[in-house]
Design an enzyme around this catalytic site. Structure first.
Site, mmCIF file in Angstrom:
data_model
loop_
_atom_site.group_PDB
_atom_site.id
_atom_site.type_symbol
_atom_site.label_atom_id
_atom_site.label_comp_id
_atom_site.label_asym_id
_atom_site.label_seq_id
_atom_site.Cartn_x
_atom_site.Cartn_y
_atom_site.Cartn_z
ATOM 1 N N PRO A 105 0.834 -1.205 0.000
ATOM 2 C CA PRO A 105 0.000 0.000 0.000
ATOM 3 C C PRO A 105 0.869 1.255 0.000
ATOM 4 O O PRO A 105 1.894 1.312 0.672
ATOM 5 C CB PRO A 105 -0.810 -0.112 1.299
ATOM 6 C CG PRO A 105 -0.816 -1.579 1.598
ATOM 7 C CD PRO A 105 0.501 -2.099 1.101
ATOM 8 N N VAL A 106 0.453 2.251 -0.748
ATOM 9 C CA VAL A 106 1.238 3.467 -0.935
ATOM 10 C C VAL A 106 1.548 4.166 0.375
ATOM 11 O O VAL A 106 2.656 4.637 0.579
ATOM 12 C CB VAL A 106 0.496 4.440 -1.890
ATOM 13 C CG1 VAL A 106 1.219 5.764 -2.005
ATOM 14 C CG2 VAL A 106 0.343 3.795 -3.255
ATOM 15 N N LYS A 107 0.600 4.226 1.291
ATOM 16 C CA LYS A 107 0.809 4.978 2.523
ATOM 17 C C LYS A 107 1.408 4.153 3.648
ATOM 18 O O LYS A 107 1.426 4.584 4.784
ATOM 19 C CB LYS A 107 -0.500 5.616 2.977
ATOM 20 C CG LYS A 107 -0.981 6.664 1.997
ATOM 21 C CD LYS A 107 -2.188 7.393 2.510
ATOM 22 C CE LYS A 107 -2.607 8.439 1.495
ATOM 23 N NZ LYS A 107 -3.767 9.180 1.911
ATOM 24 N N CYS A 108 1.913 2.969 3.362
ATOM 25 C CA CYS A 108 2.551 2.143 4.387
ATOM 26 C C CYS A 108 4.041 2.414 4.410
ATOM 27 O O CYS A 108 4.685 2.465 3.381
ATOM 28 C CB CYS A 108 2.320 0.650 4.127
ATOM 29 S SG CYS A 108 0.705 0.106 4.664
ATOM 30 N N ILE A 109 4.553 2.549 5.605
ATOM 31 C CA ILE A 109 5.991 2.803 5.787
ATOM 32 C C ILE A 109 6.747 1.490 5.730
ATOM 33 O O ILE A 109 6.345 0.500 6.238
ATOM 34 C CB ILE A 109 6.234 3.508 7.131
ATOM 35 C CG1 ILE A 109 5.544 4.863 7.114
ATOM 36 C CG2 ILE A 109 7.719 3.646 7.409
ATOM 37 C CD1 ILE A 109 5.512 5.569 8.439
#
Length: 109
Positions: A105-109
């Site tokens: 996912p794009v917003k996962c660090i």
């Protein structure tokens, strides 16, 4: 890289499949084992849900989106972060999408 059924499966440095078309349920079991997870029916429900989500929206759900979408489909009992973290302790969005053979996912660090 993973070796599965005698074939090399390319992954990125974090273990996400580079080609989601190579995914299969037997491969998901191997990926889950590498994550320290034994897939139960509850895990499969989430894995299939994120795959369906990806096919519909062409993106992997970040945690907030995953919780909200799960709540809409399955109700508050399953659509909450506590439930999802019990299933995927290293991060529901990260681990569920990895096991589902999807991009991080794009917003996962």
């Amino acid at each position: 890289m993973l070796i599965f059924e005698g074939k090399e499966i390319e992954t990125d440095t974090e273990g996400y499949l580079k080609e989601s078309s190579q995914w299969s349920e037997p491969l998901a079991v191997v990926i889950a084992e590498n994550e320290g997870i034994s897939l139960s029916p509850e895990h499969w429900e989430v894995v299939r849900f994120v795959r369906d989500f990806y096919l519909e929206f062409n993106t992997s759900p970040a945690i907030r989106m995953l919780v909200k979408a799960m709540a809409n489909k399955f109700g508050e009992e399953k659509g909450n972060s506590r439930y999802l973290y019990r299933l995927f302790p290293k991060g529901p969005a990260k681990q569920a999408t990895k096991i589902a053979g999807l991009p991080k996912p794009v917003k996962c660090i």
